[in-house]
Design an enzyme around this catalytic site. Sequence first.
Site, PDB file in Angstrom:
ATOM      1  N   HIS A 143       0.825  -1.209   0.000  1.00  0.00           N
ATOM      2  CA  HIS A 143       0.000   0.000   0.000  1.00  0.00           C
ATOM      3  C   HIS A 143       0.862   1.263   0.000  1.00  0.00           C
ATOM      4  O   HIS A 143       0.499   2.270  -0.612  1.00  0.00           O
ATOM      5  CB  HIS A 143      -0.942   0.003   1.208  1.00  0.00           C
ATOM      6  CG  HIS A 143      -2.070  -0.958   1.062  1.00  0.00           C
ATOM      7  ND1 HIS A 143      -2.804  -1.415   2.131  1.00  0.00           N
ATOM      8  CD2 HIS A 143      -2.607  -1.538  -0.036  1.00  0.00           C
ATOM      9  CE1 HIS A 143      -3.738  -2.249   1.703  1.00  0.00           C
ATOM     10  NE2 HIS A 143      -3.635  -2.342   0.385  1.00  0.00           N
ATOM     11  N   CYS A 144       1.977   1.240   0.717  1.00  0.00           N
ATOM     12  CA  CYS A 144       2.823   2.435   0.795  1.00  0.00           C
ATOM     13  C   CYS A 144       3.870   2.486  -0.318  1.00  0.00           C
ATOM     14  O   CYS A 144       4.399   3.556  -0.616  1.00  0.00           O
ATOM     15  CB  CYS A 144       3.491   2.553   2.164  1.00  0.00           C
ATOM     16  SG  CYS A 144       4.200   1.022   2.794  1.00  0.00           S
ATOM     17  N   TYR A 145       4.152   1.334  -0.912  1.00  0.00           N
ATOM     18  CA  TYR A 145       5.114   1.263  -2.024  1.00  0.00           C
ATOM     19  C   TYR A 145       4.498   0.427  -3.147  1.00  0.00           C
ATOM     20  O   TYR A 145       4.830  -0.747  -3.328  1.00  0.00           O
ATOM     21  CB  TYR A 145       6.435   0.645  -1.558  1.00  0.00           C
ATOM     22  CG  TYR A 145       7.149   1.450  -0.508  1.00  0.00           C
ATOM     23  CD1 TYR A 145       7.789   2.649  -0.832  1.00  0.00           C
ATOM     24  CD2 TYR A 145       7.217   1.004   0.813  1.00  0.00           C
ATOM     25  CE1 TYR A 145       8.454   3.391   0.124  1.00  0.00           C
ATOM     26  CE2 TYR A 145       7.882   1.744   1.779  1.00  0.00           C
ATOM     27  CZ  TYR A 145       8.492   2.939   1.431  1.00  0.00           C
ATOM     28  OH  TYR A 145       9.147   3.671   2.383  1.00  0.00           O
TER      29      TYR A 145
END
Length: 396
Positions: A143-145
């Site tokens: 989700h963050c990368y």
Amino acid sequence: MEGEFKVKKTIEEINRKIEKGEVVVLTAEEFVNLVKEVGPVTAAKEVDVVTTGTFSPMCSSGAFLNFGHTSPTIKAYRVWLNDVPAYGGLAAVDVYIGATETREDDPLNKVFPGQFLYGGGHVIHDLVAGKKIHLKALGYGTHCYPRKSFEKEITIHDLVDAVLCNPRNAYQNYNCAINLSDKILYTYMGVLKPNLGNANYATAGCLSPLLKDPYLKTIGIGTRIFLGGAKGYVVWAGTQHKTEVKRTPKGAPMQPAATLMVIGNLKEMSPEWLIGTSHIGYGCSLAVGIGIPIPILNEQVAEWAGLSDEDLFTQIIDYSYDYPNGVKRNYGIVSYAELKSGKITVLGKEVPTFPISSLPKAREIAEILKNWIKQGEMLLTEPVNPLPGAKLFPMR
């Protein structure tokens, strides 16, 4: 103990001399000659710093690189630089490139002897030389990368950080390698001809940094050094670091002993002092230039720093059977004066000798370091802690 010394100096006092332009600096070779002429006490009174140098393949080397966050962001778990794999198990865009890593498609020794034309050491050299490097990274998506792949041509100037960090450099002494078999050998000590056809050796003898401070009394954690053409630091003992080894009566180790872990800003370094190397039948490496200043604090330090090639010895090891099978045996002890003469005698046979370290480059490093200090461009550092094992040995 210290009270017995006729000459007493501190690094702080020497640094004040550097700042005033009054410091007296000699290279290790120059200092050896002075000690022979006037003895260690007078030499210690006259000289403040002795500079050393070595330039040789040092396999346990590499660099931490941060290539910056992409848009969208990526958590790189597989990374290649010019098709050479780099270790991505650090953080999103931090990698470590090892000097001996080979290109992904390198045939290695499948076609023997392999040539190993390009590897991690060559990538490091090309980066320092300002050349373009093809970066390829794969992510698995979070989700963050969320990004799953990224490719770009980069130079060292595009990197957020580039730090040379070598786990084991500047070996304090090393073997003289011979081949007692009837077949040619391809080793990290170079090509060894059959039937005692040659004897290869490493280190620069009396110029070699750790041979000038055999008990590590002036070199420790935090020591500022010449590294790859820039200023770097000793950060810890290197891997395979040993201090309890057989020594001469003057204290010099007669076999591989201490090592250094070193660090420095790769962006400040020079391609002249970090050169990717290929060793036929063995692999890739990186030739590293290192120089260390030795503060002459007293006559004992002067005596050690004044050890000549005639005072420094190493063991002759067979690389056809003994070394690969871990057999602890040698075929004699030989001085660096003998090795540098171009021939030694082993088992009654005259054998030509060849260095895998560059003596001219070692001399050049010692001169550069000497000029840095004389011109006030580099102060000495007091180690924040001794290297492991150093405290085992008293000054006298």
